[in-house]
Design a protein around this motif. Structure first.
Motif, PDB file in Angstrom:
ATOM      1  N   GLU A  44      -9.054   0.857  -5.268  1.00 41.20           N
ATOM      2  CA  GLU A  44      -7.533   1.237  -5.373  1.00 41.20           C
ATOM      3  C   GLU A  44      -7.218   2.130  -6.629  1.00 41.20           C
TER       4      GLU A  44
ATOM      5  N   CYS B 183       0.958  -1.386  -0.026  1.00 40.50           N
ATOM      6  CA  CYS B 183      -0.054   0.097   0.020  1.00 40.50           C
ATOM      7  C   CYS B 183       0.879   1.111   0.027  1.00 40.50           C
TER       8      CYS B 183
ATOM      9  N   GLU C  94      -4.336  -8.304   0.291  1.00 39.80           N
ATOM     10  CA  GLU C  94      -3.594  -8.015  -1.107  1.00 39.80           C
ATOM     11  C   GLU C  94      -4.207  -9.015  -1.942  1.00 39.80           C
TER      12      GLU C  94
END
Ligand code: HEM
Ligand code: MG
Length: 334
Positions: free
Chosen positions: A196, A36, A122
């Motif tokens: 994201e 991240c 993830e």
């Protein structure tokens, strides 16, 4: 006892965050950094402990202060991360790899692998990190960066914006289907992959930009966050709280189904067993009943108590706002 998460801060405007109290320092040996770029940057500027191990409270305060990340999005992300990758007994999460700094592990099959752990939070198709199958799912990847630049040049006139995000997000999925026999994008990952892609547009652009410059991330700043884990010099955080706004546009421009390859490349099969971006309640329910219960099948004592509490915080942030989405209690009601 895990404390309740902090609420939103009182001031939520733009401000200098690359300030004198938060100098950038390179990570030292043993400091954890991971997939991240937002959290990596906060740790390298001291908004988070520089060793990359933090409590949910510290992480929520840091993302709000350092990036103006929206309070409910922060609570959702942090409790999903803690339950999937952290130590719920010590209330500590590594933003990178597994480390003793999170304290003694609960019994297997608990992993407590930090954010680098593949498959809990993830996942594949990251924009600047490789798929776990290729050996490194957390380091900045220069080849993927070149592709990020290429797409920003072709679709964004040299900037990363929502149009670029739409094209690159879809391309990364096609790329993994074509190259990664173990490609998976299920449940929570089907939501986070789109969120994201929008985050850099909303939170990596300097908060003083207005008009046609708003939502346009220049590539020098992008590289500073994704690779150097560093604010561009004199960076101001966003002018209003935000998170994944625009992810619905990114999804709708090239809709995909959750699914996986079937042990060979180009063998994509739809798999919505863990929910999808179109069924977020199922994502919540399956994250609890499959992912968390899989890691903690029969917890006792403080572990069980803290799991119940943290699952409540997750529901408050994620499930409770969704239509017809009752809380689930994998260990029974206390
Ligand atoms: C990716 C966790 C806050 C920006 C990720 C990933 C995780 C994660 C586990 C890896 C997913 C993957 O790509 O496989 C969290 C948690 C947060 C948080 C627990 C705490 C609330 C933020 C913030 C920002 C941010 C505040 C931006 C300011 C991003 C971006 C990616 C990402 C852009 C995608 C990287 C890429 O695709 O190469 N985050 N994050 N995150 N995060 Fe965060
Ligand atoms: Mg990834």
């Amino acid at each position: 006892v895990p404390p309740p998460p902090p609420g939103p801060p009182s001031f939520t405007g733009a401000k200098l965050v690359d300030d004198r109290d938060h100098p950038w320092r390179a990570p030292q040996r043993g400091d954890q950094r991971g997939p991240c770029p937002g959290l990596n940057t906060l740790a390298s500027h001291g908004y988070l402990p520089r060793n990359g191990v933090a409590t949910p409270t510290q992480i929520i305060k840091a993302v709000q202060e350092g990036f103006n990340f929206d309070n409910s999005a922060a609570r959702f992300a942090v409790y999903a991360a803690l339950l999937g990758n952290g130590n719920v007994v010590t209330d500590l999460l590594s933003i990178g790899g597994k480390t003793r700094l999170t304290g003694p592990d609960p019994p297997a099959p608990a992993i407590v692998g930090g954010l680098n752990n593949h498959g809990t939070f993830e996942g594949d198709v990251s924009l600047t990190r490789g798929d776990a199958f290729f050996g490194d799912n957390h380091s900045f990847n220069e080849t993927l960066w070149d592709q990020f630049v290429d797409f920003s040049n072709r679709f964004g006139n040299g900037f990363y914006n929502i149009t670029v995000a739409s094209e690159l997000r879809f391309h990364r999925i096609q790329q993994s289907i074509a190259e990664n026999p173990q490609f998976t994008m299920l449940g929570l990952r089907h939501i986070s992959a789109y969120g994201e892609a929008a985050l850099p547009v909303n939170l990596f652009v300097d908060g003083r930009k207005t008009g046609s410059e708003k939502g346009q991330l220049d590539l020098e700043s992008a590289r500073s966050f994704f690779k150097e884990m560093r604010y561009p010099k004199g960076f101001f955080r966003a002018a209003q709280p935000g998170g994944g706004e625009g992810s619905e546009v990114i999804f709708l421009s090239h809709p995909t189904s959750p699914g996986r390859n079937n042990a060979t490349v180009n063998s994509f099969v739809v798999d919505d067993s863990l929910g999808s971006i179109l069924d977020p309640c199922k994502v919540y329910t399956e994250f609890v009943n499959t992912t968390v219960l899989g890691l903690y099948p029969s917890p006792t004592g403080v572990l069980r108590r803290n799991l119940d509490i943290d699952l409540g915080f997750l529901y408050d942030a994620f499930g409770s706002g969704l239509p017809n989405c009752p809380q689930v209690f994998p260990y029974g009601r206390a």
